[in-house]
Enzyme design. Sequence first.
Site, PDB file in Angstrom:
ATOM      1  N   LYS A  16      31.815  41.785  -0.236  1.00  0.00           N
ATOM      2  CA  LYS A  16      30.279  42.179  -0.313  1.00  0.00           C
ATOM      3  C   LYS A  16      30.364  43.567  -0.128  1.00  0.00           C
ATOM      4  CE  LYS A  16      28.773  40.053   3.619  1.00  0.00           C
ATOM      5  NZ  LYS A  16      30.181  39.708   4.005  1.00  0.00           N
ATOM      6  N   ARG A  91      22.011  37.544   9.568  1.00  0.00           N
ATOM      7  CA  ARG A  91      23.122  36.624   9.609  1.00  0.00           C
ATOM      8  C   ARG A  91      22.666  35.252  10.520  1.00  0.00           C
ATOM      9  NH1 ARG A  91      27.779  40.564   9.594  1.00  0.00           N
ATOM     10  NH2 ARG A  91      29.577  39.788   9.981  1.00  0.00           N
ATOM     11  N   ARG A 130      43.378  43.574   5.278  1.00  0.00           N
ATOM     12  CA  ARG A 130      42.337  44.799   5.190  1.00  0.00           C
ATOM     13  C   ARG A 130      42.778  45.688   6.199  1.00  0.00           C
ATOM     14  NH1 ARG A 130      36.179  43.104   5.199  1.00  0.00           N
ATOM     15  NH2 ARG A 130      36.568  42.615   7.420  1.00  0.00           N
ATOM     16  N   ARG A 163      40.985  46.865  11.670  1.00  0.00           N
ATOM     17  CA  ARG A 163      40.056  46.554  12.494  1.00  0.00           C
ATOM     18  C   ARG A 163      40.360  45.713  13.897  1.00  0.00           C
ATOM     19  NH1 ARG A 163      34.989  45.234   8.770  1.00  0.00           N
ATOM     20  NH2 ARG A 163      34.585  43.922  10.798  1.00  0.00           N
ATOM     21  N   ARG A 174      35.410  34.300  13.651  1.00  0.00           N
ATOM     22  CA  ARG A 174      34.356  34.877  12.954  1.00  0.00           C
ATOM     23  C   ARG A 174      33.971  33.933  11.661  1.00  0.00           C
ATOM     24  NH1 ARG A 174      36.733  40.273  10.846  1.00  0.00           N
ATOM     25  NH2 ARG A 174      34.708  40.753   9.891  1.00  0.00           N
TER      26      ARG A 174
END
Length: 222
Positions: A16, A91, A130, A163, A174
């Site tokens: 996204k 969300r 990532r 992260r 998550r």
Amino acid sequence: MQALRLIFLGPPGTGKGTQASRLSRRFGLTALSSGDTLRNEIRQQSEVGLSAKAYMDAGKLVPDEVITGVMLLAIARLPAGSGYILDGFPRTVPQAEALELGLEARGAPIHRVVDFVVADQVIVERIASRRVCSNCFATYNTRFFPPAVAGVCDKCGGEVVQRADDREDVIVTRLATYRAQTAPLVEFYERRGLLSTVDAAQDADAVEQELLRVVSALGAKA
Ligand code: AMP
């Protein structure tokens, strides 16, 4: 109509953020990422940042009233008539309701909500590789898109790190949070006739083409 107001919906790791920056550049929109906004608050050690950090590190959602306040303020601060893409907000259903009310009051409702669809297994693999710049939040991928010098951001020279919430154990939380709290938004926006879907398992260029079809159906020209 160039002042497009869009929401990008979908679990973490569906691309996204990448697509929000591509589309924003093309149409002169502002990409408003709720995660980046919160990480910025943490970096500045603001009250919001300090209260959000523990939730974020654990892969849980920060309270609705905190994020809603932050994001409605970010929208209100945009120059009048600006178009934008909300990435990562809303969300939950209460967040979506608060956003709807806030935008109704401004007479500037959302034009379209795009749901990014990818299987969980693909997401876990993508997020585990990532990496992100700790300074400007540019994203990299150790397999597909590493920085030219390992650990150093191509754009600003900042440190490129993983992260804390991109570790595999946190990703699973998550994703579970997403299914429980965010997935109901698909139906919320479908009922309002605002939902489009893209197959986000494709490579980034193919996803962008799908998005362009959605956006051109709204009458927008790059
Ligand atoms: P993201 O970068 O979008 O994956 O967001 C990182 C983290 O920030 C999430 O796991 C949440 O802890 C928090 N966060 C971001 N957006 C929201 C939101 N709309 N509601 C609640 N928490 C959020």
